[in-house]
Design an enzyme around this catalytic site. Structure first.
Site, PDB file in Angstrom:
ATOM      1  CE1 TYR A 203      35.712  25.054  21.422  1.00 12.06           C
ATOM      2  CE2 TYR A 203      36.553  27.263  21.008  1.00 12.06           C
ATOM      3  CZ  TYR A 203      36.161  26.271  21.894  1.00 12.06           C
ATOM      4  OH  TYR A 203      36.227  26.507  23.243  1.00 12.06           O
TER       5      TYR A 203
ATOM      6  CD  GLN B 112      36.549  22.927  24.478  1.00  7.96           C
ATOM      7  OE1 GLN B 112      36.809  24.149  24.485  1.00  7.96           O
ATOM      8  NE2 GLN B 112      35.446  22.453  25.006  1.00  7.96           N
TER       9      GLN B 112
ATOM     10  CB  SER C  69      31.508  16.480  29.394  1.00  8.31           C
ATOM     11  OG  SER C  69      30.342  16.267  28.652  1.00  8.31           O
TER      12      SER C  69
ATOM     13  N   GLY D 109      33.406  20.747  13.892  1.00  5.04           N
ATOM     14  CA  GLY D 109      32.718  21.013  12.629  1.00  5.04           C
ATOM     15  C   GLY D 109      33.640  21.760  11.677  1.00  5.04           C
TER      16      GLY D 109
ATOM     17  NE  ARG E 148      -5.163  14.168   8.085  1.00  8.42           N
ATOM     18  CZ  ARG E 148      -5.040  13.298   7.090  1.00  8.42           C
ATOM     19  NH1 ARG E 148      -4.900  13.767   5.836  1.00  8.42           N
ATOM     20  NH2 ARG E 148      -5.030  11.992   7.311  1.00  8.42           N
TER      21      ARG E 148
ATOM     22  NE  ARG F   4      -0.070  15.437  20.733  1.00  8.29           N
ATOM     23  CZ  ARG F   4      -0.403  14.777  19.623  1.00  8.29           C
ATOM     24  NH1 ARG F   4      -1.691  14.586  19.321  1.00  8.29           N
ATOM     25  NH2 ARG F   4       0.529  14.313  18.819  1.00  8.29           N
TER      26      ARG F   4
ATOM     27  CB  THR G 227      25.103  16.449  22.326  1.00  7.13           C
ATOM     28  OG1 THR G 227      24.001  15.573  22.489  1.00  7.13           O
ATOM     29  CG2 THR G 227      26.394  15.766  22.738  1.00  7.13           C
TER      30      THR G 227
ATOM     31  CD  GLU H 170      29.405  25.696  22.046  1.00  3.63           C
ATOM     32  OE1 GLU H 170      29.410  25.641  20.809  1.00  3.63           O
ATOM     33  OE2 GLU H 170      30.435  25.720  22.734  1.00  3.63           O
TER      34      GLU H 170
ATOM     35  CG  ASP I 208      25.389  15.927  28.397  1.00  2.92           C
ATOM     36  OD1 ASP I 208      24.764  15.175  27.661  1.00  2.92           O
ATOM     37  OD2 ASP I 208      25.159  16.061  29.613  1.00  2.92           O
TER      38      ASP I 208
END
Ligand SMILES: CCCCC/C=C\C/C=C\C/C=C\CCC(=O)SCCNC(=O)CCNC(=O)[C@H](O)C(C)(C)COP(=O)(O)OP(=O)(O)OC[C@H]1O[C@@H](n2cnc3c(N)ncnc32)[C@H](O)[C@@H]1OP(=O)(O)O
Ligand SMILES: Cc1cc2nc3c(=O)[nH]c(=O)nc-3n(C[C@H](O)[C@H](O)[C@H](O)COP(=O)(O)OP(=O)(O)OC[C@H]3O[C@@H](n4cnc5c(N)ncnc54)[C@H](O)[C@@H]3O)c2cc1C
Length: 643
Positions: A115, A117, A124, A157, A290, A313, A402, A404, A406
């Site tokens: 693809y 583009q 963008s 890609g 751990r 977390r 990023t 597909e 930003d």
């Protein structure tokens, strides 16, 4: 719980079968990947992809089985964009005739597509692309050309070394007139010897972030020197160019040309839940293994998963993985619904589909990228070892913020949608994910009624809080914008506030869909209760993290925010007993996790120690180069006492 995560018993069974097929096949070994040089790495990926394709053909795997197989092979490869974008683009933007010609070739892998583009100078800004497609009526052809250096296609890609064809997005010029950006199928390489065709300059753009990682993918650079293609290789579902050179814009919105990006963005949301769940599985299992400090009278030290800071977390990330899984399930439904409507030329929900796919892709990938890094930190020093599985997972995952689209650019798209909805409130009833804005008067007036920490365990209170925050932030932006004579100028000036309002809107969607999921039948003893706890963890974690918004819009008092945090602590204690079961429910093989820290059997230290000696640097007791470069230093006679 495994069924709840998989979505159905059938999917659980199918995905489990594919996971085991891959895990038990030595061809798909992953641990040596980070040690390979670029050319060896790429060749190894081609070998794995070929083996994967052979399995698909020989075992007659279905499309669904093949999708899971490729997921569990867990290696970015040219096939991702061939299946993930090239084919969907032809399906979505090709005419029936074009689909009939090109899809069988692509589905049988007689051609390999990408693809194309993004360009060196524009990604963008799609309307800013420079590659040209000029119609030549004499020859009934388009001339594809790269007029400037910045028009070079850059990033696609699979483009660099694997693809034989590209779906090229270019500026359509007919009779000297520009008619927007359109897609064109262009052959790049000979199907005989794979050499680039005349006028085509193509190659790889070079090493990317991290060893191994995404360097298995040949993201490419591509330039055209007046390459000619037949007129019927412009995808013509949305617009047509006749043989006579007449441009015809059919009555579908030009944005359908962006349709493939909408499709991939919705797949990326479920991908986020998979990536985050892998990291959370590793960090949760390791946190249970751990032990550090806390030994009493020579007894065992404390499991780090029992520390409140570790829980505060880790458990919101566990909850987020489930939240993204469920909102991704809903988004897939929304996308399929829009797709059906488009087939009936009903474009009414296209703006909502664009805003939801853009916003949720942005929200979930940002949270997942940050979450994988947090999981690395949750594993202490060992999290930084490649054998923990986390560095590669992070390196492969983070471009999702990023590609597909930003993530900030996409949130600005959501902002346009929200601002437009607010501006129409006086005369147009908002529907779908903006329906809550129809109750803006109430949401602006009523403040939070929570009086105790327990009161937060109420879906209604949660949804109202998130609706009020999103509505009040959107209305505040609308009011600010109204002060500007030039709306575009106002939008640019207020962009950061608009992005925050977009995040609030998208987080409301995720929270609401999690709550809606819990109203469905969920099989398994205690499963719904466990998911309810995670839903509240997700919602109250966000409320705590963004309490500034809730306080600034005047919906919450500081006391109510504190009560939410009190409840969050209590909820973490409720997650703790089920934490391992919740990550086991992801049903990941040790192969797919690729992590010694996240091993199902918990046998971490012996395996870490064993793996260390497999590193090539330990092939000899004295490392190559030592005698040549270090020994002389050790032996040198130092005359100056200062040194
Ligand atoms: C086993 C299978 C594996 C599958 C996995 C495969 C892939 C996934 C994994 C990896 C992916 C790897 C690589 C990723 C590939 C890529 O990155 S492809 C390239 C991606 N590029 C982008 O996303 C570009 C982002 N930019 C844009 O989308 C547009 O430029 C823009 C920002 C949206 C701006 O559009 P533009 O037309 O210039 O202007 P404007 O903002 O004014 O929009 C005009 C109106 O059009 C509406 N709109 C825009 N986009 C869409 C859309 N997609 N759908 C519907 N509508 C859209 C917009 O809202 C405006 O409407 P108004 O009503 O006028 O406001
Ligand atoms: C691993 C990877 C794979 C990819 N695969 C493909 C592929 O297969 N095919 C393909 O075509 N492309 C592909 N891409 C390209 C990708 O789609 C683009 O990089 C992406 O769309 C971002 O565009 P950009 O690079 O131009 O970023 P930019 O837009 O240049 O972003 C740079 C900065 O500018 C900011 N910015 C830009 N515009 C605005 C604005 N209007 N307002 C405020 N801030 C703004 C952004 O937020 C960002 O902070 C890939 C990229 C990567 C990293």
């Amino acid at each position: 719980m495994k069924v709840a995560w998989a979505g159905s018993r059938e999917t659980l069974e199918l995905s489990d079968r594919m996971a085991k097929l891959v895990a038990n096949d030595p061809v798909f070994e992953k641990f040596t990947r980070p040690m390979l040089g670029r050319k060896e790495l790429f060749k190894n990926t081609l070998r794995k992809a070929a083996h994967g394709w052979k399995l698909i053909v020989d075992l007659r795997l279905t499309e669904e089985e093949a999708k899971w197989l490729r997921l569990y092979i867990d290696e970015p490869a040219y096939t991702d964009l061939h299946w993930g974008m090239f084919i969907p683009a032809i399906e979505g933007q090709g005419t029936e005739e074009q689909k009939k010609k090109w899809l069988p070739l692509a589905q049988k892998m007689k051609i390999i597509g990408c693809y194309a583009q993004t360009e060196l100078g524009h990604g963008s800004n799609v309307q800013g692309l420079e590659t040209t497609a000029t119609f030549d009526p004499q020859a009934d052809e388009f001339v594809i050309h790269s007029p400037t250096l910045t028009s070079s296609k850059w990033w696609p890609g699979g483009l660099g070394k694997a693809s034989t064809h590209a779906l090229v997005y270019a500026r359509l010029i007919v009779g000297g007139e520009f008619h927007g950006v359109h897609g064109f199928i262009v052959q790049l390489r000979s199907l005989e010897d794979h050499s680039p065709l005349p006028g085509i300059t193509v190659g790889d753009i070079g090493l990317k972030f991290g060893n191994g990682a995404y360097n298995t993918m040949d993201n490419g650079v591509l330039r055209f020197d007046h390459v000619r293609i037949p007129r019927n290789q412009m995808l013509m579902r949305v617009s047509q160019v006749t043989k006579e050179g007449k441009y015809m814009q059919s009555d579908v919105p030009r944005q359908l040309i962006y349709g493939t990006m909408v499709y991939v963005r919705q797949t990326i949301v479920v991908d986020a839940s998979k990536a985050l769940s892998r990291a959370v599985c590793i960090a949760t299992r390791y946190s249970a293994v751990r032990r550090q400090f806390g030994s009493r009278n020579g007894g065992p030290e404390t499991q780090v998963i029992d520390y409140k800071t570790q829980q505060s977390r880790l458990f919101p990330l566990l909850a987020s993985a489930y939240a993204f899984r469920f909102v991704g399930e809903w988004l897939k439904w929304l996308y399929m619904d829009v797709k059906q409507r488009l087939e009936a030329n009903d474009f009414s929900t296209l703006p909502e589909a664009h805003a939801c796919t853009a916003g949720l892709k942005s929200l979930t990938t940002t949270a997942t990228a940050d979450g994988i890094e947090e999981c690395r930190k949750l594993c202490g020093g060992h999290g930084y070892l490649v054998s923990s599985g986390l560095p590669e997972l992070f390196a492969v995952y983070i471009p999702a913020c990023t590609y597909e689209g930003d993530n900030v650019v996409l949130l600005l798209q959501v902002a346009r949608f929200i601002v437009k909805t607010v501006s129409e409130l006086g005369y147009k009833q908002p529907v779908g994910t903006t329906a809550y804005m129809g109750r803006v008067a109430t949401l602006m007036q009523n403040n939070c009624a929570v009086r105790t920490a327990e009161d937060w365990l109420n879906p209604g209170a949660i949804v109202e809080a998130f609706e009020a925050r999103a509505a009040r932030m959107a209305v505040a932006c609308g009011r600010q914008l109204a002060k500007f004579e030039n709306p575009e100028e106002g939008f640019a000036e207020l962009a950061s506030d608009l992005v925050e309002a977009s995040v609030a809107h998208c987080q409301l969607i995720v929270v609401s869909k999690f709550i809606e999921k819990l109203q469905q039948d969920i099989p398994g003893k205690g499963v719904k209760q466990s998911l309810e706890i995670l839903c509240y963890v997700y919602a109250l974690f966000l409320l705590h993290k963004h309490q500034g918004d809730f306080l600034a819009v005047g919906y919450l008092t500081p006391k109510q925010a504190l009560l939410a945090n009190d409840q969050l602590r209590t909820l973490y204690s409720k997650v703790r007993p089920n934490a391992i079961a919740l990550v086991d429910s992801f049903n990941y093989t040790d192969h797919y996790l690729g992590s010694i820290l996240g091993r199902y059997d918990g046998n971490v230290y012996p395996k870490l120690y064993e793996a260390a000696w497999e590193d090539p640097l330990n092939d000899s007791d004295v490392a190559d180069g030592f005698h040549q470069y270090v020994q002389p230093i050790l032996k040198q006679k130092l005359h100056s006492a200062k040194l």
